[in-house]
Design an enzyme around this catalytic site. Structure first.
Site, short mmCIF file in Angstrom:
data_model
loop_
_atom_site.label_atom_id
_atom_site.label_comp_id
_atom_site.label_asym_id
_atom_site.label_seq_id
_atom_site.Cartn_x
_atom_site.Cartn_y
_atom_site.Cartn_z
N ILE A 92 0.70 -1.22 0.16
CA ILE A 92 0.05 0.09 0.11
C ILE A 92 0.87 1.36 -0.05
CG2 ILE A 92 -1.67 1.37 1.30
CD1 ILE A 92 -2.60 -1.56 2.05
N HIS A 109 -5.94 -5.11 -10.85
CA HIS A 109 -6.49 -6.07 -9.61
C HIS A 109 -7.36 -7.12 -10.25
CE1 HIS A 109 -8.18 -6.44 -5.73
NE2 HIS A 109 -9.56 -6.64 -6.31
N GLU A 142 -5.43 7.14 -3.32
CA GLU A 142 -5.00 6.80 -2.11
C GLU A 142 -5.76 5.67 -1.52
OE1 GLU A 142 -4.68 10.09 0.63
OE2 GLU A 142 -3.70 8.64 2.28
N VAL A 144 -7.41 2.22 -1.52
CA VAL A 144 -6.82 1.22 -2.15
C VAL A 144 -7.91 0.56 -3.10
CG1 VAL A 144 -5.88 -1.20 -2.05
CG2 VAL A 144 -5.03 0.54 -0.69
N GLU A 172 -4.87 -14.68 -17.55
CA GLU A 172 -4.89 -14.37 -18.97
C GLU A 172 -5.64 -13.24 -19.59
OE1 GLU A 172 -6.13 -17.97 -21.07
OE2 GLU A 172 -5.04 -19.52 -19.70
N GLU A 174 -5.53 -10.39 -17.84
CA GLU A 174 -4.70 -9.41 -17.04
C GLU A 174 -3.59 -9.24 -18.02
OE1 GLU A 174 -3.20 -10.17 -13.11
OE2 GLU A 174 -5.09 -10.92 -12.40
N1 3YE Z 1 -1.68 1.77 -2.96
C1 3YE Z 1 -2.56 2.75 -2.59
N2 3YE Z 1 -3.79 2.64 -3.34
C2 3YE Z 1 -4.06 1.49 -4.30
N3 3YE Z 1 -1.12 -0.26 -3.86
C3 3YE Z 1 -1.55 -1.02 -4.87
C4 3YE Z 1 -2.66 -0.45 -5.24
C5 3YE Z 1 -3.08 0.80 -4.40
C6 3YE Z 1 -1.79 0.77 -3.66
O1 3YE Z 1 -4.77 1.61 -5.14
N4 3YE Z 1 -2.65 3.80 -1.94
C7 3YE Z 1 -2.61 -5.32 0.68
C8 3YE Z 1 -1.85 -4.82 -0.58
C9 3YE Z 1 -3.13 -4.95 -1.42
C10 3YE Z 1 -1.47 -5.28 1.83
O2 3YE Z 1 -2.17 -5.02 3.06
N5 3YE Z 1 -0.29 -5.22 1.77
C11 3YE Z 1 0.55 -5.12 2.79
C12 3YE Z 1 1.87 -5.91 2.47
C13 3YE Z 1 1.63 -7.18 1.91
C14 3YE Z 1 3.17 -7.76 1.24
O3 3YE Z 1 4.20 -7.13 1.37
O4 3YE Z 1 2.77 -9.05 0.69
C15 3YE Z 1 1.04 -3.74 3.25
O5 3YE Z 1 1.40 -3.48 4.35
O6 3YE Z 1 1.16 -2.67 2.26
C16 3YE Z 1 -0.75 -2.32 -5.13
C17 3YE Z 1 -1.56 -3.41 -4.77
C18 3YE Z 1 -1.89 -3.55 -3.14
C19 3YE Z 1 -2.41 -4.85 -2.80
#
Ligand code: 3YE
Length: 207
Positions: A92, A109, A142, A144, A172, A174
């Protein structure tokens, strides 16, 4: 945990689809750097194989999200990046980073947003019993998975589908949707309007 481990036979394939797209003579995009937050991943090997410079910014080495994001930002500036595609990137991003790259930051996504935001979108789709699933490429806001939608592709959910079989079918899609969205934005055909909605450049009428 007792659950079946996830198969990881094909990784970095969204990045590969973007690399393949950018290599086409008609492409408006050029990939100038691949940045990973995880050392040793397949995506870095795919980039190296394609002759693209790579950088690792390991989030585990930073004390805060702000410091991690600002280091990513510095790498992007070093390479003169104009557009960022999040492919297999699971962090994130901070509001500061997202605002800095507003309209220049794309994510993919594995659901037809606004349904099934967050992790395990394919599992959420199976549990909800929908008969149509798919993927969405969107500008990153911001909040997600809430940014303006650029491209979507639907796939059927088939009787007997498992998380793996549905995920493969969505993957596929994607591999078509992400390159297509990249081209739309890189060519200036689509952009993020000031109101946060998508704007399409009027097409030349050739009739
Ligand atoms: N950040 C914001 N807005 C968005 N990053 C992504 C899309 C997106 C973004 O639309 N502000 C779930 C991530 C979800 C999560 O909790 N991640 C953890 C880390 C998990 C890991 O390292 O495997 C975290 O603490 O960030 C990209 C896709 C985000 C998917």
């Amino acid at each position: 945990s007792g659950s079946t481990p996830h198969r990881r036979t094909k990784v970095g394939t969204n990045l590969q689809a973007l690399i393949d797209q950018a290599r086409r003579p008609s492409s408006s995009a050029e990939i100038v750097v691949v940045v990973s937050n995880r050392p040793g991943v397949q995506g870095l090997k795919r980039a190296a194989l394609a002759g693209i410079p790579t950088r690792v910014v390991d989030h585990k080495l930073f004390g805060s999200r702000a410091e991690f994001d600002s280091t990513i930002n510095a790498v992007l500036e070093e390479f003169g990046v104009e557009l960022v595609c999040l492919a297999g990137f699971m962090r994130i991003l901070t509001g500061t980073f997202v605002r800095k790259w507003n309209g220049k930051l794309l994510n993919i996504h594995p659901s037809l947003l606004p349904s099934f935001k967050g992790v395990n979108a394919q599992k959420q789709a199976l549990q909800a019993g929908v008969r149509v699933a798919g993927c969405t490429v969107h500008f990153v806001a911001e909040e997600v998975d809430a940014g303006a939608i650029i491209v979507q592709e639907a796939v059927p959910v088939l009787v007997g589908d498992t998380e793996d079989s549905l995920s493969d079918r969505i993957k596929e899609a994607e591999h078509r949707a992400f390159p297509s969205a990249l081209e739309l934005v890189a060519s200036g055909t689509v952009c993020l309007g000031k109101d946060g909605h998508i704007e399409w450049k009027p097409l030349k009428n050739t009739c």
